[in-house]
Design a protein around this motif. Structure first.
Motif, mmCIF file in Angstrom:
data_model
loop_
_atom_site.group_PDB
_atom_site.id
_atom_site.type_symbol
_atom_site.label_atom_id
_atom_site.label_comp_id
_atom_site.label_asym_id
_atom_site.label_seq_id
_atom_site.Cartn_x
_atom_site.Cartn_y
_atom_site.Cartn_z
ATOM 1 N N VAL A 38 0.828 -1.203 0.000
ATOM 2 C CA VAL A 38 0.000 0.000 0.000
ATOM 3 C C VAL A 38 0.865 1.257 0.000
ATOM 4 O O VAL A 38 0.562 2.226 -0.690
ATOM 5 C CB VAL A 38 -0.984 -0.011 1.196
ATOM 6 C CG1 VAL A 38 -1.656 1.338 1.389
ATOM 7 C CG2 VAL A 38 -2.032 -1.100 0.980
ATOM 8 N N HIS A 39 1.973 1.243 0.716
ATOM 9 C CA HIS A 39 2.842 2.429 0.785
ATOM 10 C C HIS A 39 3.513 2.718 -0.547
ATOM 11 O O HIS A 39 3.572 3.861 -0.976
ATOM 12 C CB HIS A 39 3.900 2.277 1.884
ATOM 13 C CG HIS A 39 4.872 3.403 1.922
ATOM 14 N ND1 HIS A 39 4.481 4.681 2.225
ATOM 15 C CD2 HIS A 39 6.195 3.463 1.668
ATOM 16 C CE1 HIS A 39 5.534 5.481 2.162
ATOM 17 N NE2 HIS A 39 6.591 4.759 1.826
ATOM 18 N N GLN A 40 4.028 1.725 -1.198
ATOM 19 C CA GLN A 40 4.653 1.822 -2.513
ATOM 20 C C GLN A 40 5.784 2.843 -2.596
ATOM 21 O O GLN A 40 6.032 3.420 -3.640
ATOM 22 C CB GLN A 40 3.619 2.145 -3.583
ATOM 23 C CG GLN A 40 2.592 1.061 -3.756
ATOM 24 C CD GLN A 40 1.583 1.376 -4.830
ATOM 25 O OE1 GLN A 40 1.482 2.496 -5.292
ATOM 26 N NE2 GLN A 40 0.816 0.386 -5.215
ATOM 27 N N GLY A 41 6.453 3.106 -1.510
ATOM 28 C CA GLY A 41 7.579 4.029 -1.547
ATOM 29 C C GLY A 41 8.883 3.316 -1.290
ATOM 30 O O GLY A 41 8.905 2.146 -0.910
ATOM 31 N N ASP A 42 9.961 4.016 -1.506
ATOM 32 C CA ASP A 42 11.283 3.444 -1.279
ATOM 33 C C ASP A 42 11.758 3.632 0.152
ATOM 34 O O ASP A 42 12.772 3.082 0.547
ATOM 35 C CB ASP A 42 12.310 4.079 -2.223
ATOM 36 C CG ASP A 42 12.056 3.688 -3.676
ATOM 37 O OD1 ASP A 42 11.454 2.625 -3.902
ATOM 38 O OD2 ASP A 42 12.459 4.459 -4.561
ATOM 39 N N ASP A 44 10.967 4.058 4.551
ATOM 40 C CA ASP A 44 10.370 3.236 5.610
ATOM 41 C C ASP A 44 8.967 3.701 5.999
ATOM 42 O O ASP A 44 8.475 3.344 7.057
ATOM 43 C CB ASP A 44 11.266 3.248 6.848
ATOM 44 C CG ASP A 44 12.467 2.342 6.708
ATOM 45 O OD1 ASP A 44 12.487 1.521 5.771
ATOM 46 O OD2 ASP A 44 13.387 2.444 7.541
ATOM 47 N N GLY A 45 8.317 4.487 5.154
ATOM 48 C CA GLY A 45 6.982 4.983 5.452
ATOM 49 C C GLY A 45 5.954 3.887 5.661
ATOM 50 O O GLY A 45 4.922 4.114 6.293
ATOM 51 N N TRP A 46 6.234 2.696 5.132
ATOM 52 C CA TRP A 46 5.306 1.575 5.303
ATOM 53 C C TRP A 46 5.138 1.214 6.773
ATOM 54 O O TRP A 46 4.105 0.678 7.165
ATOM 55 C CB TRP A 46 5.764 0.355 4.509
ATOM 56 C CG TRP A 46 7.095 -0.186 4.935
ATOM 57 C CD1 TRP A 46 8.309 0.163 4.436
ATOM 58 C CD2 TRP A 46 7.340 -1.143 5.968
ATOM 59 N NE1 TRP A 46 9.310 -0.534 5.083
ATOM 60 C CE2 TRP A 46 8.742 -1.339 6.035
ATOM 61 C CE3 TRP A 46 6.523 -1.867 6.833
ATOM 62 C CZ2 TRP A 46 9.322 -2.218 6.939
ATOM 63 C CZ3 TRP A 46 7.104 -2.746 7.736
ATOM 64 C CH2 TRP A 46 8.492 -2.910 7.780
ATOM 65 N N ARG A 47 6.140 1.528 7.583
ATOM 66 C CA ARG A 47 6.067 1.165 9.011
ATOM 67 C C ARG A 47 4.875 1.824 9.707
ATOM 68 O O ARG A 47 4.296 1.245 10.623
ATOM 69 C CB ARG A 47 7.365 1.514 9.715
ATOM 70 C CG ARG A 47 8.518 0.643 9.268
ATOM 71 C CD ARG A 47 9.797 0.999 10.025
ATOM 72 N NE ARG A 47 10.948 0.326 9.481
ATOM 73 C CZ ARG A 47 11.301 -0.920 9.757
ATOM 74 N NH1 ARG A 47 10.569 -1.637 10.576
ATOM 75 N NH2 ARG A 47 12.374 -1.457 9.209
ATOM 76 N N SER A 48 4.513 3.010 9.264
ATOM 77 C CA SER A 48 3.361 3.694 9.874
ATOM 78 C C SER A 48 2.049 2.988 9.544
ATOM 79 O O SER A 48 1.022 3.269 10.162
ATOM 80 C CB SER A 48 3.296 5.154 9.421
ATOM 81 O OG SER A 48 3.018 5.226 8.033
ATOM 82 N N LEU A 49 2.079 2.066 8.581
ATOM 83 C CA LEU A 49 0.884 1.315 8.201
ATOM 84 C C LEU A 49 0.792 -0.048 8.880
ATOM 85 O O LEU A 49 -0.152 -0.794 8.625
ATOM 86 C CB LEU A 49 0.849 1.137 6.677
ATOM 87 C CG LEU A 49 0.700 2.418 5.862
ATOM 88 C CD1 LEU A 49 0.768 2.108 4.380
ATOM 89 C CD2 LEU A 49 -0.594 3.129 6.204
ATOM 90 N N MET A 50 1.747 -0.363 9.740
ATOM 91 C CA MET A 50 1.729 -1.687 10.376
ATOM 92 C C MET A 50 0.499 -1.902 11.259
ATOM 93 O O MET A 50 -0.164 -2.941 11.151
ATOM 94 C CB MET A 50 3.014 -1.917 11.183
ATOM 95 C CG MET A 50 4.179 -2.321 10.324
ATOM 96 S SD MET A 50 3.882 -3.857 9.415
ATOM 97 C CE MET A 50 3.739 -5.037 10.748
#
Length: 90
Positions: A38-42, A44-50
């Motif tokens: 869902v984050h699709q970025g390079d 570590d922003g995906w961590r906020s979606l955990m």
């Protein structure tokens, strides 16, 4: 909950189901896989979606679409603490 948060929740649920769809019937995924998708970025922003990903898995489990496991064994969504895996409902 904002409209943006609702959209993210739906995207996380869809990501979980899509990831499982492309795995063997007995495979499981980590919530981080859905967060990354869902984050699709390079970064570590995906961590906020955990946590939202874990909540998405809980909603899907409560709807009977997936199971949440710990140590390879199903657990009730409300009782899951620590690392979890998500698999198709059996």
């Amino acid at each position: 909950m904002t409209k943006s948060e609702q959209q993210t929740d739906r995207r996380l649920e869809q990501a979980i189901l899509a990831l499982l769809e492309h795995r063997s019937p007995t495979a499981s995924i980590c919530p981080s896989e859905a967060a990354r998708k869902v984050h699709q970025g390079d970064d570590d922003g995906w961590r906020s979606l955990m946590e939202p990903a874990r909540r998405a898995a809980q909603r899907l489990a409560e709807a009977g679409q997936v199971e949440i496991t710990q140590g390879g064994h199903p657990v009730k969504p409300a009782e899951a603490h620590g690392p979890i895996r998500i698999r198709r409902a059996r």
